[in-house]
Write a protein that holds these residues in place. Structure first.
Motif, mmCIF file in Angstrom:
data_model
loop_
_atom_site.group_PDB
_atom_site.id
_atom_site.type_symbol
_atom_site.label_atom_id
_atom_site.label_comp_id
_atom_site.label_asym_id
_atom_site.label_seq_id
_atom_site.Cartn_x
_atom_site.Cartn_y
_atom_site.Cartn_z
ATOM 1 N N TYR A 1 -3.843 -4.542 -9.258
ATOM 2 C CA TYR A 1 -3.513 -3.590 -8.470
ATOM 3 C C TYR A 1 -4.836 -2.580 -8.679
ATOM 4 O O TYR A 1 -5.842 -2.782 -9.432
ATOM 5 C CB TYR A 1 -2.294 -2.694 -9.051
ATOM 6 N N HIS A 2 -4.914 -1.573 -7.676
ATOM 7 C CA HIS A 2 -6.015 -0.747 -7.647
ATOM 8 C C HIS A 2 -5.378 0.606 -7.445
ATOM 9 O O HIS A 2 -4.852 0.839 -6.367
ATOM 10 C CB HIS A 2 -7.287 -1.122 -6.917
ATOM 11 N N GLN A 3 -6.067 1.566 -8.040
ATOM 12 C CA GLN A 3 -5.630 3.175 -7.677
ATOM 13 C C GLN A 3 -6.749 3.800 -7.557
ATOM 14 O O GLN A 3 -7.843 3.652 -8.210
ATOM 15 C CB GLN A 3 -4.800 3.638 -8.754
ATOM 16 N N TYR B 1 0.757 -1.248 -0.072
ATOM 17 C CA TYR B 1 -0.059 0.111 -0.075
ATOM 18 C C TYR B 1 0.713 1.179 0.049
ATOM 19 O O TYR B 1 1.984 1.220 0.690
ATOM 20 C CB TYR B 1 -0.976 -0.034 1.115
ATOM 21 N N ILE C 1 -2.696 3.544 -3.555
ATOM 22 C CA ILE C 1 -2.465 2.468 -4.508
ATOM 23 C C ILE C 1 -2.214 1.266 -3.818
ATOM 24 O O ILE C 1 -1.473 1.167 -2.609
ATOM 25 C CB ILE C 1 -1.176 2.911 -5.389
ATOM 26 N N ASN D 1 2.948 9.031 -7.518
ATOM 27 C CA ASN D 1 1.373 8.637 -7.329
ATOM 28 C C ASN D 1 0.846 8.011 -8.759
ATOM 29 O O ASN D 1 -0.359 7.946 -9.093
ATOM 30 C CB ASN D 1 0.717 9.767 -7.233
ATOM 31 N N LYS D 2 1.750 7.402 -9.711
ATOM 32 C CA LYS D 2 1.435 6.618 -10.742
ATOM 33 C C LYS D 2 1.567 5.378 -10.876
ATOM 34 O O LYS D 2 2.750 4.901 -10.409
ATOM 35 C CB LYS D 2 1.936 7.461 -12.157
ATOM 36 N N VAL D 3 0.989 4.553 -11.789
ATOM 37 C CA VAL D 3 1.233 2.904 -11.697
ATOM 38 C C VAL D 3 1.438 2.788 -13.177
ATOM 39 O O VAL D 3 0.818 3.123 -14.177
ATOM 40 C CB VAL D 3 0.146 2.143 -11.391
ATOM 41 N N GLY E 1 -0.030 5.742 -0.196
ATOM 42 C CA GLY E 1 -0.953 6.618 -0.064
ATOM 43 C C GLY E 1 -1.222 7.439 0.850
ATOM 44 O O GLY E 1 -0.188 7.837 1.605
ATOM 45 N N GLU F 1 -4.416 9.103 -4.711
ATOM 46 C CA GLU F 1 -3.014 8.892 -4.449
ATOM 47 C C GLU F 1 -2.871 7.401 -3.927
ATOM 48 O O GLU F 1 -1.739 7.071 -3.536
ATOM 49 C CB GLU F 1 -2.487 9.996 -3.733
ATOM 50 N N VAL G 1 5.633 1.688 -9.367
ATOM 51 C CA VAL G 1 4.572 2.832 -8.396
ATOM 52 C C VAL G 1 5.493 3.938 -8.266
ATOM 53 O O VAL G 1 6.579 3.731 -7.262
ATOM 54 C CB VAL G 1 4.084 2.169 -7.197
#
Length: 265
Positions: free
Chosen positions: A222-224, A7, A229, A257-259, A9, A227, A254
């Motif tokens: 994964y899930h976003q 995790y 993730i 804040n981007k995957v 965020g 922010e 990751v």
């Protein structure tokens, strides 16, 4: 093979993903949904990064099953964090159940987890160890393939505590390439399941990989949301639309804040 959750965020308590979710990690330790053998009771571990000015993670590992450890439930409900790794273990055949073999493994800022196995590891273990630096060799405290792979990775980044994201990604690729080469040298012909997870508390790198094209790698999703993730071996909610499946032979980054998902090789 094992199960893990990562995790990053907003500040949270670990209990939501470890205990409260519909398919929480503790539930997966008793009854994983995406494994032939649903039990992952050979120990567990969590690694979290504090919210105060300390870049080094705290870790807690135990050889007890995650579902029966009182201290885990206490930690999960009390310690706030913006970034954590958690792992439940199904020990490979012949691997002892001990604290030194529990994930996540730590070196300085880095945490490392593995879901899978480097099949026929006993055939190329000595070859791998012989090519490690003294620092990497001395780092290993247990006897798992997972920790040896971490030591190999640390050599690939020259134990750099401030390695850039691109260096971490390349180090991960180099690590898997070397493992594959060691296996070829000794004639290892069975499949290796290589779902690695690496973080420095700010950026993370994950892989979903199997060495044989006709064998399905271990699962990864994964899930976003904003922010926040989550990267997990299995979806932790019943709503499958909530989760993106990581395709086989993929490196997942990751960062900021981007995957980003890209082909591993």
């Amino acid at each position: 093979m094992c199960r893990f959750i990562a995790y990053t965020g907003e500040i949270t308590l670990m209990e939501d993903l470890l205990f409260n979710a519909e398919n929480s990690l503790v539930r997966q330790s008793k009854q994983a949904k995406m494994r032939v053998n649903p039990l992952n009771g050979d120990g567990f571990g969590v690694g979290w990064y504090p919210t105060h000015s300390d870049e080094l993670p705290g870790t807690f590992v135990s050889i007890e099953p995650a579902w029966s450890n009182r201290n885990l439930s206490q930690i999960a409900t009390k310690i706030p964090t913006k970034h954590f790794f958690a792992h439940v273990r199904d020990a490979s055949v012949g691997m002892p159940v001990s604290q030194s073999n529990c994930h996540p493994f730590q070196y300085g800022r880095y945490l490392w987890m593995h879901n899978g196995r480097l099949d026929q590891f006993s055939c190329f273990r000595r070859l791998l160890l012989s090519e490690l630096s003294d620092q990497a060799f001395d780092f290993i405290k247990g006897n798992t393939d997972s920790e040896c792979a971490f030591a190999l990775f640390l050599d690939e980044i020259a134990f750099d505590q401030q390695a850039s994201h691109s260096k971490l990604v390349q180090g991960m690729r180099n690590t898997i390439e070397k493992i594959s080469d060691y296996r070829r040298q000794v004639g290892a012909s069975t499949n290796a399941f290589i779902n690695f997870a690496l973080t420095n508390g700010q950026e993370s790198v994950f892989t979903r990989y199997s060495t044989l094209a006709d064998v399905r790698p271990a699962s990864l999703f994964y899930h976003q949301e904003g922010e926040n993730i989550i990267v997990s071996s299995e979806p932790v909610t019943e709503n499958s639309d909530y989760w993106t499946k990581v395709e086989r032979n993929t490196l997942l980054s990751v960062c900021a804040n981007k995957v980003v998902a890209e082909a591993l090789f």
